[in-house]
Design a protein around this motif. Structure first.
Motif, PDB file in Angstrom:
ATOM      1  N   GLU A   1       0.777  -1.277  -0.263  1.00  0.00           N
ATOM      2  CA  GLU A   1       0.065   0.101  -0.040  1.00  0.00           C
ATOM      3  C   GLU A   1       0.982   1.266  -0.181  1.00  0.00           C
TER       4      GLU A   1
ATOM      5  N   VAL B   1      -5.623   3.447   4.189  1.00  0.00           N
ATOM      6  CA  VAL B   1      -5.676   2.046   3.748  1.00  0.00           C
ATOM      7  C   VAL B   1      -6.947   1.459   4.148  1.00  0.00           C
TER       8      VAL B   1
ATOM      9  N   ARG C   1      -8.381  -2.355   4.091  1.00  0.00           N
ATOM     10  CA  ARG C   1      -8.464  -3.616   3.714  1.00  0.00           C
ATOM     11  C   ARG C   1      -9.617  -4.408   3.890  1.00  0.00           C
TER      12      ARG C   1
ATOM     13  N   TYR D   1      -5.858 -10.809   2.941  1.00  0.00           N
ATOM     14  CA  TYR D   1      -6.751  -9.542   2.802  1.00  0.00           C
ATOM     15  C   TYR D   1      -6.541  -9.097   1.186  1.00  0.00           C
TER      16      TYR D   1
ATOM     17  N   SER E   1      -6.440  -5.002  -0.480  1.00  0.00           N
ATOM     18  CA  SER E   1      -6.531  -3.691  -0.083  1.00  0.00           C
ATOM     19  C   SER E   1      -6.719  -2.585  -0.941  1.00  0.00           C
TER      20      SER E   1
ATOM     21  N   SER F   1      -5.798   1.832  -1.318  1.00  0.00           N
ATOM     22  CA  SER F   1      -5.381   2.912  -0.578  1.00  0.00           C
ATOM     23  C   SER F   1      -5.307   4.087  -1.233  1.00  0.00           C
TER      24      SER F   1
END
Lengths: 807, 188
Positions: A712, B121, B123, B178, B180, B182
């Motif tokens: 991320e 973020v 998730r 998971y 995610s 972001s």
């Protein structure tokens, strides 16, 4: 209608008794009866448990909870009766013994005489009382004990008795014969009160200035008591001085108190009003304002207040009305603030409040239906409420005109309305029969969350949680205190309970037996058997600290808790020294206990509370208790020792294996000394010792990913994508022991007669030799980065001083 | 040989997100900001989420004052590193989180306070991940709060040791998944 009738049957029990019981007075008197009250000559306050006996001491009785006695005897030409009570001069009268007579006694307290020490013999010695496992500390003695931060504490004094433990450092909670605090039934003038501590357990909710009598039953329960597994704490408020207006006021580190009592001009009515306020927030308000530059205020405050009015309706009727309020508040207030900003000033304020407390109101009617029958009818409401709330408001002057108002509240509680009728019937000196009935309507609120948010972009208004649950409880009981022979006496009783919740009805008959057998003049053997059931549970966070108690009912899924206790003992009085010696052995088994599931969370009321607990727990407690108590002379006090083992077992915990209860304490000892140095100076000291508490510790550890950036964040920002921490692998539950606990407290009371009354200075020190007692054990790294076990201790020596003025 | 399986959930897109600064101060009069994030919860399944925030490479602690779904998780007293919650209270509905945060950097420009835009973020996590994170938060707290939340006073309020969740039968540790999304938050 039929359903309603079925649901309300329990209300009829006390009402029916009120009509049936007086029929007992219609019986022909083949003997004569002497009856009346025993009271304090100076204040008119009734004396509970005072002995009244015929000359020679073979025939006698004790006053009941209203100070009433009744003796039925064979007719005789004259009858000499003596009334006595610890700390008071005896009173003796001679009466014509051929007719039923009313005879009350007014006893003069020793401390109103020249010699202020407690004198005389113990006139209702331990071996002759048809009771065991019962502890009583006179309030006057309790007020002379060293007190944490100078505030006499009703509950804390009982922690110094055998069979009663304190749990963690500083806590005022009572762990009686291995039971948990929720297994204690606390009665204030016959009405249950749910939460009994201030400041998370550091101080009891009872102001010693408003209390006339307090006793703790830890076993051998008479049938009139029930509803909890481990103990009964029976607290009686004063009725109010009948002779004159009197009162006192005091100031200490912990609290400020005030009380006033006296008669009203009509001569038939007395009142007592007392109030107490914690002082902690007075210091913290100032400190937090200074530390935050006036931005916020943090504090902890508490209060309790009692009002009791008694009115003599007729010579045989007395009514009482009482109100008790007590509560705590932990608060953080963010004062209105403005942040200057050229785009538009921003204003906000917020508040967090944790509140909990009790409210109780009762009306009682005492009636002497006949010389042999005494009745007490009580209508009462009691409530415990727990709230944790936050609110926040903000707005700005920007072109967007943003604003937000949000409130969050978690609320839990229980409230009861009860009506009860209790009767004492004295057909002969060989029998004292008590019977009664109680009907209770409970309403539980196990936990509700509510949220409201409104802003210029969104609005939320939601509430969720466990629904309110109503439950009904009906109780009937009867017990007979029987004198079988001159040496053998017994108290035999039955208690029947029906408890209805959500269409499910629990019930049961609880037998109670207690027997005493006199061996020689001053020694008795005693034995008791009792079964108890508890129809409500306490969900409490496992740690110490902030009180977070939720009361919930037994349900179809969560069965009532049960206990069975057997005790045997020896009681002996050394009359010449005024010393009572008691040795008791007990075995208590607990069934259907509950515990919070290890991964359960407290406030999470989106989850049914019944899913948060593990059930079907069992407990075994065995113990041997020794109490040597000296009640008279310049030196009074006691030595107590308990040898005990306390274990629990849940199929879902600790692999289903038995484990030590958290407060299992193999050895527990206390020494309490009160010495009358001079008529106006009293010295006191207490020393306690206890085996260290049980604790679960890690035996190994492994690394876990505490946080990961994953993909991320860009790699040039997140150099290390994973952060590790140590997770611990625990050994057997509560298999580690902290170091032993011991502590010395000392105190002195200086009393001086001044104009219109007395002034009292109390000085003392808690933990006088500043022992570093273990509160918690934890792992940490030393300077060489080696993992070591460390101990956290709470209180070093804590000196205290308080001032009190009575008039 | 042990076989452990877990399912990686479908990612849930962020519908809207931004931050405002300053929007308050803490007890030490340090400025706070607020992040806002919105997404739509899929109705067909039970979903679990984790929300965390960063400025540069540092975590920021999000305080979701008064948010029902997150308050109901009962983590706030346990110093969680991220917000981990289920959709039990908003299944199939739009979700909005408002949370205040302490900026890790900032200053003033022409008298106007500013801070660098946080990155947020979201998730979508598996149930095993959710259970692992929940147990970790309690486990760490009950050790006395090691690491950057280390606080001995916390020992006054902790409970009994809380064992870690594991989906490894007869072992310890987890295998979890998971997905995610972001976003760097714009200032509003």
């Amino acid at each position: 209608m039929a359903t309603a009738s079925r649901n309300n049957w329990f209300l009829l029990l006390p009402a029916a008794l009120c009509f049936i019981a007086p029929a007992a007075r219609g019986q022909k008197a083949a003997r004569v009866t002497v009856s009346g009250f025993v009271q304090d000559a100076r204040t008119g306050e009734k004396l509970l448990g005072a002995a009244v006996y015929v000359a020679g001491g073979q025939t006698g009785t004790a006053t009941n909870a209203a100070g009433f006695y009744s003796l039925t005897l064979a007719p005789q030409d004259s009858l000499t009766l003596t009334a006595s009570y610890l700390g008071y001069q005896r009173a003796t009268v001679t009466l014509a013994g051929r007719q039923t007579t009313a005879q009350s006694f007014a006893l003069t307290a020793d401390n109103q005489l020249q010699d202020v020490q407690v004198t005389g013999q113990v006139d209702a010695p331990l071996e002759r009382r048809v009771e065991m496992s019962t502890l009583q500390i006179p309030v006057s003695q309790l007020r002379q004990l060293p007190a944490l931060l100078g505030e006499p504490d009703v509950l804390r004094a009982f922690q110094l008795m055998p069979g009663v433990q304190s749990g963690r450092e500083g806590s005022g909670a009572l762990y009686v014969r291995g039971g948990s605090p929720d297994q204690n039934l606390t009665l204030l003038d016959d009405v249950p009160i749910y939460y009994v501590s201030h400041i998370g357990g550091f101080l009891s909710m009872f102001d010693a200035n408003a209390i006339s009598d307090v006793r703790l039953l830890k076993g051998g329960f008479p049938a009139r008591y029930g509803g909890r597994l481990s103990s009964v704490l029976d607290v009686r408020l004063k009725e109010g001085n009948k002779q004159r207006l009197s009162g006192n006021a005091g100031l200490g580190v912990l609290a400020t108190h005030f009380s006033l009592e006296g008669p009203l001009p009509n001569g038939k009515t007395t009142f007592l009003v007392s109030a107490r306020r914690g002082n902690l927030d007075l210091f913290s308000r100032v400190a937090s304002r200074l530390s935050s530059g006036g931005n916020s205020v943090v504090g902890y405050s508490f209060y309790d207040a009692s009002l009791k009015v008694s009115h003599q309706l007729t010579a045989r009727d007395q009514v009482f009305a009482a109100v008790y309020l007590g509560g705590d508040r932990l608060f953080l207030t963010q004062k209105p603030q403005t942040i200057a900003n050229p785009k538009g000033d921003f204003r906000y304020q917020g508040e967090s409040n944790l509140r909990y407390g009790n409210a109780l109101g009762s009306v009682r009617w005492n009636r002497q239906f006949s010389p042999r029958l005494f009745g007490n009818v009580t209508l009462a409401a009691t409530r415990f409420r727990y709230e944790n709330g936050q609110s926040y408001h903000s707005e700005d002057d920007s072109p967007a005109q943003r604003s937000e108002d949000s409130e969050a509240l978690f609320a839990s509680g229980v409230q009861d309305v009860q009506v009860k009728a209790d009767f004492d019937y004295y057909p002969s000196p060989a029998h004292q029969i008590r019977f009664g009935a109680t009907a209770v309507h409970h309403v539980f609120t196990p936990g509700v969350n509510s949220f409201t948010t409104s802003s210029n972009t969104a609005a939320v208004d939601t509430a969720f949680g466990s629904r309110r649950v109503a439950a009904r409880e009906g109780v009937v009981y009867a017990e007979d205190e029987i004198r079988l022979t001159t040496r053998l006496s017994a108290n035999v009783g039955l208690r029947a309970v029906a408890y209805s919740v959500n269409g499910q009805t629990f019930g049961g008959v609880q037998p109670r037996v207690l027997a005493t057998y006199l061996v020689g003049e001053h020694t008795a053997l005693k034995a008791s058997f009792s079964t108890m059931q508890q129809y409500l549970h306490l969900l409490s966070n496992n740690g110490a600290g902030l009180p977070t108690d939720l009361w919930v009912p037994a349900t179809a899924r969560i069965a009532p808790e049960r206990a069975r206790q057997v005790a045997v003992g020896v009681a002996h009085t050394v009359a010449a020294w005024g010393v009572e010696i008691s040795v008791e052995a007990f075995q208590k088994s607990l069934r259907d206990l509950i515990e919070f599931r290890e991964d359960a969370t407290f406030y999470n009321s989106s989850q049914d509370w019944q899913d948060k607990v593990v059930t079907g727990g069992r407990g075994q407690v065995q113990g041997l208790e020794l109490l040597v108590q000296k009640k008279t002379g310049r030196l009074t006090g006691w030595v107590g020792y308990t040898l005990a083992r306390n274990e629990r077992q849940f199929n879902q915990l600790n692999g289903g294996q038995w484990y030590p209860y958290k407060f299992d304490r193999r050895h527990d000892a206390s020494v309490v000394l009160i010495y009358q140095l001079r008529p106006r100076i009293t010295l006191s000291a207490t020393w306690v010792y206890g085996t260290g508490n049980a604790l679960t510790l890690a035996e190994a550890n492994y690394n876990v990913v505490e946080q990961s950036y994953g993909q991320e964040l860009p790699s040039n920002v997140a150099k290390d994508r994973y952060f590790y921490q140590e997770a611990e692998l625990y050994g057997a539950k509560n298999s580690f022991r902290m170091r032993a606990y011991h502590r010395l407290d000392i105190g002195a009371t200086f009393t001086k007669t001044v104009r219109h009354g007395e002034r009292i200075w109390r000085v003392g020190a808690y933990n006088a030799y500043s022992r570093n007692n273990p509160y918690y054990i934890y792992y940490s790294l030393d300077a060489a980065q080696q993992k070591q076990l460390y101990q956290l201790s709470l209180f070093p020596i804590l000196p205290a001083i308080s001032y009190e003025r009575s008039f | 040989m042990r076989h452990i399986t877990d399912t990686v959930p479908v990612a849930v897109p962020i519908r809207d997100a931004w931050f405002s600064f300053p929007t308050g101060t803490d007890r030490n009069r340090e400025l706070l900001g607020t992040v806002v994030v919105r997404f739509d919860d899929p109705a067909a399944t039970a979903n679990y989420y984790e929300i965390s925030g960063y400025q540069e490479s540092q975590f920021i602690t999000l305080d979701p004052r008064g948010n029902a779904a997150i308050t109901a998780e009962d983590d706030s007293e346990l110093n969680p590193k991220s917000l981990v919650f289920s959709d039990k209270l908003f299944n199939g509905m739009p979700f909005e989180l408002r949370a205040s945060f302490h900026p890790t950097n900032g200053g003033t420009s022409n008298g106007v306070p500013f801070t660098r835009p946080p990155r947020l973020v979201l998730r979508a996590v598996s149930r095993a991940y959710y259970q692992y994170r929940k147990s970790w938060t309690r486990h760490l707290f009950n050790q006395g709060g090691k690491g950057d939340t280390y606080d001995l006073n916390q020992l006054l309020f902790l409970g009994d040791p809380s064992a870690m969740y594991s989906n490894v039968n007869g072992g310890y540790g987890v295998v979890v998944g998971y997905a995610s999304r972001s976003v760097t938050l714009p200032l509003r």
